[in-house]
Design a protein around this motif. Structure first.
Motif, PDB file in Angstrom:
ATOM      1  N   LYS A   2      19.367   7.904 -76.545  1.00  0.00           N
ATOM      2  CA  LYS A   2      20.433   7.103 -76.498  1.00  0.00           C
ATOM      3  C   LYS A   2      20.455   5.645 -76.955  1.00  0.00           C
ATOM      4  N   THR A   3      21.465   5.345 -77.326  1.00  0.00           N
ATOM      5  CA  THR A   3      21.528   4.120 -78.140  1.00  0.00           C
ATOM      6  C   THR A   3      21.857   2.856 -77.114  1.00  0.00           C
ATOM      7  N   THR A   4      20.931   1.788 -77.145  1.00  0.00           N
ATOM      8  CA  THR A   4      21.183   0.696 -76.035  1.00  0.00           C
ATOM      9  C   THR A   4      21.681  -0.267 -76.765  1.00  0.00           C
ATOM     10  N   PHE A   5      22.309  -1.455 -75.940  1.00  0.00           N
ATOM     11  CA  PHE A   5      22.976  -2.467 -76.448  1.00  0.00           C
ATOM     12  C   PHE A   5      21.988  -3.371 -77.589  1.00  0.00           C
ATOM     13  N   ASP A   6      20.887  -3.551 -76.992  1.00  0.00           N
ATOM     14  CA  ASP A   6      19.663  -4.342 -77.583  1.00  0.00           C
ATOM     15  C   ASP A   6      19.646  -3.832 -78.853  1.00  0.00           C
ATOM     16  N   LEU A   8      21.621  -1.906 -80.706  1.00  0.00           N
ATOM     17  CA  LEU A   8      22.969  -2.369 -81.482  1.00  0.00           C
ATOM     18  C   LEU A   8      22.666  -3.816 -82.131  1.00  0.00           C
ATOM     19  N   ALA A   9      22.432  -4.809 -81.371  1.00  0.00           N
ATOM     20  CA  ALA A   9      22.527  -6.119 -81.567  1.00  0.00           C
ATOM     21  C   ALA A   9      21.460  -6.569 -82.502  1.00  0.00           C
ATOM     22  N   ALA A  10      20.299  -5.810 -82.457  1.00  0.00           N
ATOM     23  CA  ALA A  10      19.181  -5.771 -83.569  1.00  0.00           C
ATOM     24  C   ALA A  10      19.685  -5.283 -84.896  1.00  0.00           C
ATOM     25  N   ARG A  11      20.609  -4.143 -84.697  1.00  0.00           N
ATOM     26  CA  ARG A  11      21.030  -3.697 -86.089  1.00  0.00           C
ATOM     27  C   ARG A  11      22.052  -4.280 -86.696  1.00  0.00           C
ATOM     28  N   GLN A  12      22.965  -4.698 -86.133  1.00  0.00           N
ATOM     29  CA  GLN A  12      24.213  -5.307 -86.741  1.00  0.00           C
ATOM     30  C   GLN A  12      24.498  -6.620 -85.702  1.00  0.00           C
ATOM     31  N   PRO A  13      23.563  -7.595 -85.837  1.00  0.00           N
ATOM     32  CA  PRO A  13      23.754  -8.947 -85.041  1.00  0.00           C
ATOM     33  C   PRO A  13      25.378  -9.662 -85.325  1.00  0.00           C
ATOM     34  N   PHE A 147      30.227   0.227 -91.190  1.00  0.00           N
ATOM     35  CA  PHE A 147      30.025  -1.127 -90.680  1.00  0.00           C
ATOM     36  C   PHE A 147      30.044  -0.744 -89.131  1.00  0.00           C
ATOM     37  N   LEU A 148      30.865   0.076 -88.570  1.00  0.00           N
ATOM     38  CA  LEU A 148      30.921   0.149 -87.106  1.00  0.00           C
ATOM     39  C   LEU A 148      30.266   1.657 -86.542  1.00  0.00           C
ATOM     40  N   ALA A 149      29.209   2.208 -87.580  1.00  0.00           N
ATOM     41  CA  ALA A 149      28.406   3.322 -87.333  1.00  0.00           C
ATOM     42  C   ALA A 149      27.646   3.289 -86.021  1.00  0.00           C
ATOM     43  N   PRO A 150      27.369   2.163 -85.467  1.00  0.00           N
ATOM     44  CA  PRO A 150      26.662   1.922 -84.075  1.00  0.00           C
ATOM     45  C   PRO A 150      27.716   2.322 -83.101  1.00  0.00           C
ATOM     46  N   GLU A 151      29.017   2.025 -83.469  1.00  0.00           N
ATOM     47  CA  GLU A 151      29.893   2.759 -82.102  1.00  0.00           C
ATOM     48  C   GLU A 151      29.929   4.227 -82.311  1.00  0.00           C
TER      49      GLU A 151
END
Length: 383
Positions: A2-6, A8-13, A147-151
């Motif tokens: 599971k991907t966490t917000f932290d 995501l923020a680290a990968r794509q600040p 760019f929005l791959a994390p989403e």
């Protein structure tokens, strides 16, 4: 995993601002009212017939789905919100659910996640009734590099934790055979479409296009949604009292639209001298553009670029300057511009998020900028 917000923020600040934006409740209500007025016009049979008639054939394929993640983008002004454009497959909805939780609004974030899941399930039920939804594919060109791959990963996780198999895929990965759309040999029931080939015209979309033609997959958002909502030529109708009257739009809806949709016109080479002389009044954009590509503020134009615009079938939209907001970045105050995205499904606003930036257009490159949650406040706008 599971991907966490932290993570995501680290990968794509640059996706997320640390700020939150406080907006007068009346402005939020006015945005929702304007969305409702626009949806009323876009649903008119005469409007839909004209929009679909001039779109590619894929937009006229039968579909019961409504289209997920419609994005209505606004600038907020002292005279109220002004619509900048409408987008299908608008990015950021899931990101903002997690962002709400990171700003101490866990209940609101969870409610938005539930609404997003319900939206996809509603799309499936509209198209397939009570049939089981076995597998969803989240599709974009070279998705890992987007760019929005994390989403995409958040979306896959949301489906998986709710018992629905989900994968992220490139359109080239699919095979349509024997009445089924398949990925790695397994059938795909529903595609969450993140492609900017809005009408599935490219060779990479051949299998998906064939499956849609046969009614073998539920695609959302779909070409019809782009044709009826996101074609920027609709801004001309929505801002023209004569065109609205010809569609028999009632007086109150006209009032809302004409107050909130900046005047938009076709760039006619015959009007070149007047447009150049008054260029500071206009923002120039191509009718099929997205993500601010090839769009220009008139006050920044060179004559060479203006000549390209004249030859490029552009639209000119009256400029509605974005609001400005004081944001702390690394302990120092910075002034950021903001545009406001309403994520909409079936005419209802699910979430409002700000995109903070410096420069001509939203860019996700400004330090301290990115998505910011929007909360109602009694105070007026900054700036």
């Amino acid at each position: 995993m599971k991907t966490t917000f932290d993570q995501l923020a680290a990968r794509q600040p640059q996706l997320f601002s640390a700020a939150d934006i406080r907006v007068d409740k009346a402005q939020l209500e006015a945005m929702a009212e304007l969305v409702g007025a626009i949806e009323t016009v876009l649903a008119l049979p005469a409007f839909r017939a004209e929009a679909l008639a001039r779109a590619p054939a894929s937009a006229r394929l039968p579909t019961a789905a409504r289209g997920v993640f419609m994005g209505y983008d606004f600038h907020l002004t002292a005279a109220g919100p002004k619509l900048i454009e409408i987008n299908t497959n608008a990015g950021g909805g899931l990101l903002n659910a997690y962002l709400l939780a990171a700003h101490g609004r866990a209940d609101e974030g969870a409610a938005l996640l539930a609404a997003i899941l319900d939206m996809f399930l509603a799309e499936w039920r509209l198209a397939r009734g009570d049939a089981p939804l076995r597998r969803i594919a989240i599709v974009d060109e070279a998705p890992a590099g987007q760019f929005l791959a994390p989403e995409f990963e958040l979306c896959r996780d949301l489906f998986a934790v709710n018992g629905i198999a989900a994968v992220i895929a490139d359109p080239n990965d699919f095979l349509y055979a024997d009445g089924e759309l398949r990925l790695a040999g397994e059938p795909v029931d529903l595609i969450y479409n993140r492609l900017t080939d809005f009408y599935l015209e490219g060779e990479s979309c051949r299998a998906i296009r064939a499956a849609c033609l046969a009614g073998a997959v539920v695609l959302t958002p779909h070409p019809a949604a782009h044709a009826t909502h996101a074609d920027k030529r609709h801004l001309m109708t929505l801002s023209d009292p004569e065109k609205l009257a010809a569609l028999s739009v009632d007086a109150e809806t006209q009032r809302i639209l004409l107050a909130g949709v900046p005047r938009t016109v076709t760039v006619d080479p015959a009007d070149a001298d007047a447009l150049w002389a008054g260029r500071k009044r206009w923002f120039f954009k191509p009718p099929a553009g997205f993500g601010s590509r090839a769009a220009y503020r008139g006050d920044k134009l060179t004559r060479r670029v203006f000549d390209e615009i004249l030859a490029g079938h552009y639209l000119a939209q009256e400029i509605a300057p974005p609001s400005e907001h004081a944001v702390m970045v690394d302990g120092q105050p910075q002034t950021m511009k903001a545009d406001f995205r309403c994520f909409v499904y079936d005419g209802h606003v699910q979430c409002v998020a700000a995109r903070l930036y410096q420069g001509q257009t939203t860019n996700f490159r400004t330090p301290g900028g990115g998505f910011a949650p929007v909360f109602a406040a009694a105070a007026a706008l900054d700036g």
